[in-house]
Scaffold this motif. Sequence first.
Motif, mmCIF file in Angstrom:
data_model
loop_
_atom_site.group_PDB
_atom_site.id
_atom_site.type_symbol
_atom_site.label_atom_id
_atom_site.label_comp_id
_atom_site.label_asym_id
_atom_site.label_seq_id
_atom_site.Cartn_x
_atom_site.Cartn_y
_atom_site.Cartn_z
ATOM 1 N N GLY A 1 0.812 -1.210 0.000
ATOM 2 C CA GLY A 1 0.000 0.000 0.000
ATOM 3 C C GLY A 1 0.849 1.266 0.000
ATOM 4 N N ARG A 2 0.281 2.333 -0.535
ATOM 5 C CA ARG A 2 1.022 3.589 -0.681
ATOM 6 C C ARG A 2 0.559 4.633 0.342
ATOM 7 N N ASP B 1 -3.835 5.958 -0.437
ATOM 8 C CA ASP B 1 -3.236 6.151 -1.756
ATOM 9 C C ASP B 1 -3.903 7.322 -2.477
ATOM 10 N N ARG B 2 -3.536 8.530 -2.065
ATOM 11 C CA ARG B 2 -4.085 9.754 -2.648
ATOM 12 C C ARG B 2 -3.159 10.905 -2.291
ATOM 13 N N GLY C 1 -5.358 0.317 0.336
ATOM 14 C CA GLY C 1 -5.464 1.510 -0.491
ATOM 15 C C GLY C 1 -6.036 2.745 0.169
ATOM 16 N N THR D 1 5.211 3.389 -1.383
ATOM 17 C CA THR D 1 5.141 2.179 -0.576
ATOM 18 C C THR D 1 6.294 2.191 0.430
ATOM 19 N N ALA E 1 2.680 9.590 -3.267
ATOM 20 C CA ALA E 1 2.410 8.434 -2.414
ATOM 21 C C ALA E 1 3.451 7.350 -2.681
#
Length: 280
Positions: A154-155, A247-248, A244, A191, A189
């Motif tokens: 996930g980021r 992730d933005r 997720g 990981t 973003a």
Amino acid sequence: MRDRILVTGGTGKTGRLLAEQLTASGAGARIATRRPSAVDHVRFDWDDMTTHGPALDGVSSVYLVAPTDRAEHLPVMLPFLEQAVMRVPGRLVLLSASSLNEDGPMMGKVHAWLHAHAPRWTVLRPSWFMQNVTTQHLPSIIGEGRIYSATQGGRVPFIDAADIAAVAVRALTETTLASDDHVLTGPRALTYDEVARAISEVSGRAVRHHRLSADELTDRYLGFGMSRHYASVLAGMDDAIAHGAEDRTTDEVERMTGRPATDFASFLIDQRAVLSGGQP
């Protein structure tokens, strides 16, 4: 008359930087802390209501940082918030998190209370701090060459605490700003695998991301002395990242401050000595 702004958590990651930036801007910062050690400090303890009134004397606005030793914050913060709404003419600014929606867990309940009761309020909802790699992750980076998380691939759009403080300065001093919440992120973003590689490149030491399950991360936190409930809440945030949730990116830092958010690579270069095992 110069503003006097109460900064709870005034010796923490954002509070210390906020106090410095407020002073540089010409506003006065009153640093609330359990152990005051300077003339601009005031004794403050969320659990000790006798400290609340003196801390609020002559204050124009308040920066609110929830206590970090529990997973639900509104019950312990409410007595102070009720006084602040009655006595503070300016804005109440809460540090929350991008993962916490209004009326959600932890600071989300405080967010909802401010929305319902405070005449002027702002909630800052930053993503995870860049400074985490030079504080909570640093022992394992230096000692083991590892970063532990349950984020999998996930980021996270990591943000510099100095950027959060800069947004807070505007929220605390700009009287015409509309009450609202602001999701604050860095410009990209990443990981944790990418974070580990970036640290390796800057520090010259091999660092890798060690992926844990949420249950394994909970057990790791329990080993640090956290309560099971708090440990599981924190591990659950990592699990949400894995799916997720973070992730933005947003442009709120630039919109609020007039300059772009700090990028992670620049932050790491500034912290090269710390990540290499030296001192700041």
